[in-house]
Design an enzyme around this catalytic site. Structure first.
Site, PDB file in Angstrom:
ATOM      1  N   GLN A   1       0.813  -1.219   0.000  1.00  0.00           N
ATOM      2  CA  GLN A   1       0.000   0.000   0.000  1.00  0.00           C
ATOM      3  C   GLN A   1       0.849   1.273   0.000  1.00  0.00           C
ATOM      4  OE1 GLN A   1      -2.347  -1.131   3.399  1.00  0.00           O
ATOM      5  NE2 GLN A   1      -0.516  -1.719   4.522  1.00  0.00           N
TER       6      GLN A   1
ATOM      7  N   HIS B   1      -9.774   3.425  18.922  1.00  0.00           N
ATOM      8  CA  HIS B   1      -9.062   2.291  19.525  1.00  0.00           C
ATOM      9  C   HIS B   1      -9.706   1.832  20.838  1.00  0.00           C
ATOM     10  CE1 HIS B   1      -5.911   3.777  16.672  1.00  0.00           C
ATOM     11  NE2 HIS B   1      -5.998   2.505  16.371  1.00  0.00           N
TER      12      HIS B   1
ATOM     13  N   GLU C   1      -0.550   0.904  13.800  1.00  0.00           N
ATOM     14  CA  GLU C   1      -0.090   2.037  14.637  1.00  0.00           C
ATOM     15  C   GLU C   1       0.384   1.602  16.021  1.00  0.00           C
ATOM     16  OE1 GLU C   1      -3.279   1.704  13.579  1.00  0.00           O
ATOM     17  OE2 GLU C   1      -4.027   3.534  12.650  1.00  0.00           O
TER      18      GLU C   1
ATOM     19  N   GLY D   1      -2.926 -11.932   8.447  1.00  0.00           N
ATOM     20  CA  GLY D   1      -3.606 -12.347   9.668  1.00  0.00           C
ATOM     21  C   GLY D   1      -4.394 -13.629   9.498  1.00  0.00           C
TER      22      GLY D   1
ATOM     23  N   ASP E   1      -8.241  -5.169  13.492  1.00  0.00           N
ATOM     24  CA  ASP E   1      -8.043  -3.728  13.288  1.00  0.00           C
ATOM     25  C   ASP E   1      -7.394  -3.553  11.925  1.00  0.00           C
ATOM     26  OD1 ASP E   1      -7.621  -1.029  13.510  1.00  0.00           O
ATOM     27  OD2 ASP E   1      -5.939  -1.196  14.904  1.00  0.00           O
TER      28      ASP E   1
ATOM     29  N   PRO F   1      -5.528  -5.700   0.786  1.00  0.00           N
ATOM     30  CA  PRO F   1      -5.022  -6.875   1.512  1.00  0.00           C
ATOM     31  C   PRO F   1      -5.958  -7.402   2.606  1.00  0.00           C
ATOM     32  CG  PRO F   1      -3.898  -4.877   2.262  1.00  0.00           C
ATOM     33  CD  PRO F   1      -4.799  -4.471   1.118  1.00  0.00           C
TER      34      PRO F   1
HETATM   35  N1  SAM Z   1      -7.993   2.462  11.934  1.00  0.00           N
HETATM   36  C1  SAM Z   1      -7.996   1.850  10.687  1.00  0.00           C
HETATM   37  C2  SAM Z   1      -9.137   2.160   9.815  1.00  0.00           C
HETATM   38  O1  SAM Z   1      -9.228   3.285   9.364  1.00  0.00           O
HETATM   39  O2  SAM Z   1      -9.943   1.314   9.528  1.00  0.00           O
HETATM   40  C3  SAM Z   1      -7.299   0.557  10.575  1.00  0.00           C
HETATM   41  C4  SAM Z   1      -5.927   0.768  11.061  1.00  0.00           C
HETATM   42  S1  SAM Z   1      -4.547  -0.183  10.840  1.00  0.00           S
HETATM   43  C5  SAM Z   1      -3.365   0.966  10.256  1.00  0.00           C
HETATM   44  C6  SAM Z   1      -4.816  -1.228   9.477  1.00  0.00           C
HETATM   45  C7  SAM Z   1      -3.682  -2.226   9.306  1.00  0.00           C
HETATM   46  O3  SAM Z   1      -4.209  -3.425   8.743  1.00  0.00           O
HETATM   47  C8  SAM Z   1      -2.550  -1.780   8.376  1.00  0.00           C
HETATM   48  O4  SAM Z   1      -1.380  -1.607   9.130  1.00  0.00           O
HETATM   49  C9  SAM Z   1      -2.445  -2.920   7.349  1.00  0.00           C
HETATM   50  O5  SAM Z   1      -1.112  -3.224   6.997  1.00  0.00           O
HETATM   51  C10 SAM Z   1      -3.133  -4.060   8.094  1.00  0.00           C
HETATM   52  N2  SAM Z   1      -3.655  -5.156   7.269  1.00  0.00           N
HETATM   53  C11 SAM Z   1      -4.394  -5.064   6.142  1.00  0.00           C
HETATM   54  N3  SAM Z   1      -4.674  -6.293   5.681  1.00  0.00           N
HETATM   55  C12 SAM Z   1      -4.128  -7.194   6.552  1.00  0.00           C
HETATM   56  C13 SAM Z   1      -4.068  -8.626   6.602  1.00  0.00           C
HETATM   57  N4  SAM Z   1      -4.640  -9.372   5.662  1.00  0.00           N
HETATM   58  N5  SAM Z   1      -3.414  -9.194   7.648  1.00  0.00           N
HETATM   59  C14 SAM Z   1      -2.812  -8.434   8.606  1.00  0.00           C
HETATM   60  N6  SAM Z   1      -2.821  -7.081   8.581  1.00  0.00           N
HETATM   61  C15 SAM Z   1      -3.470  -6.465   7.580  1.00  0.00           C
END
Ligand code: SAM
Length: 285
Positions: free
Chosen positions: A17, A48, A72, A125, A142, A151
């Protein structure tokens, strides 16, 4: 009136991303992924706290917690507040995002990556859940919104929730962000419907987040207590036992009232029939 970006602290592209950290007069430092605001230092506590505490207070004795996403480190920060927590495993797909957050957003993680109970795993995940033989008391999702080609799309499907349930201990609980109940209420409703096929107790709820310029949805699925049945007195007693300090948004005395939804969202929930499956996952529109 919301001002525009004042200053860019970091801008780059990872394997997964686009990542930007920028400063805005109204909201402070902001993490932006693929052009979409993820969190800002001024109001991230609302998101959070509301993602973590309704679920963990309902559970009552979370020991091993899995966080999927959470770049974060602020979800991790909230999970680590519980004195019952002995391990907090955070699996984020994008190690570069985690590094950028650790460097540029210390206000958010507040050192949580260095807590001895933290285990940071870089990977998908869902794949982590598929391979692990560990069992968790709580799983907190999250992740970024489900977008086509993104992703996180397969973190909001029936097959994912079935897999997650199989990795929960008795009485376990899962909470996830549920996208905007203003702009994407049907997506929120589809997530609620889908989780309802897997968990005996499912509650959707929302909180207003100024920097998202929207009410934001969350969904909790419980194998134990119905989250809305935990009384204010019980929630206060649990919070005391678990060592939860006074927070900025979530308040145990208000616990069951967080599960109120406005009539418009309730109507959409009642009408929506869609189930999100791997072959046709829900997405934001
Ligand atoms: N607060 C947020 C929102 O606006 O919805 C979500 C925050 S957090 C930064 C989202 C995280 O999910 C990112 O760091 C991203 O890399 C992670 N992410 C996305 N797809 C994922 C997956 N399949 N497995 C693990 N982490 C994932």
């Amino acid at each position: 009136m919301v001002s525009v970006v004042e200053r860019v602290l970091y801008s780059g592209r990872t394997k997964y991303q686009e990542v930007d950290v920028a400063v805005n007069d109204d909201y402070g430092k902001m993490l932006v992924l693929d052009g979409k605001l993820q969190s800002s230092t001024s109001d991230e506590f609302i998101y959070h706290e509301m993602l973590v505490h309704p679920a963990l207070v309902t559970h009552g004795n979370p020991r091993d917690v899995l966080i999927i996403g959470g770049g974060e480190g602020a979800t991790l920060r909230e999970v680590l507040r519980y004195r019952s927590v002995r391990s907090a495993t955070m699996v984020d797909i994008d190690g570069e995002v985690v590094e950028v957050c650790e460097k540029y957003l210390p206000e958010m993680h507040q050192g949580s990556f260095r807590d001895p109970r933290t285990r940071l795993v870089i990977g998908d995940g869902r794949e982590y859940l598929r391979r692990t033989d560990e069992r968790f008391d709580a799983i907190i999702v999250d992740a970024t919104d489900p977008i086509e080609g993104g992703p996180s799309r397969l973190l909001y499907t029936l097959e994912f929730y079935e897999l997650a349930r199989s990795r929960l201990r008795e009485g376990g609980i899962l909470s996830t962000q549920g996208t905007s109940t203003f702009y994407n209420a049907r997506t929120f409703a589809t997530i609620v419907n889908t989780m309802s096929r897997v968990f005996p107790h499912v509650r959707g709820y929302q909180a207003s987040i100024p920097s998202y310029i929207s009410d934001w949805g969350f969904v909790v699925g419980s194998l134990g207590r119905d989250p809305a049945s935990v009384t204010p007195e019980e929630a206060e007693a649990r919070a005391r036992e678990l060592g939860l300090p006074e927070l900025n948004y979530y308040e145990p005395a208000h616990h069951p009232h967080y599960f109120w939804l406005p009539p418009r969202v309730r109507r959409i929930l009642a009408e929506e029939r869609g189930i999100s499956r791997d072959e046709e996952p829900v997405s934001v529109y």
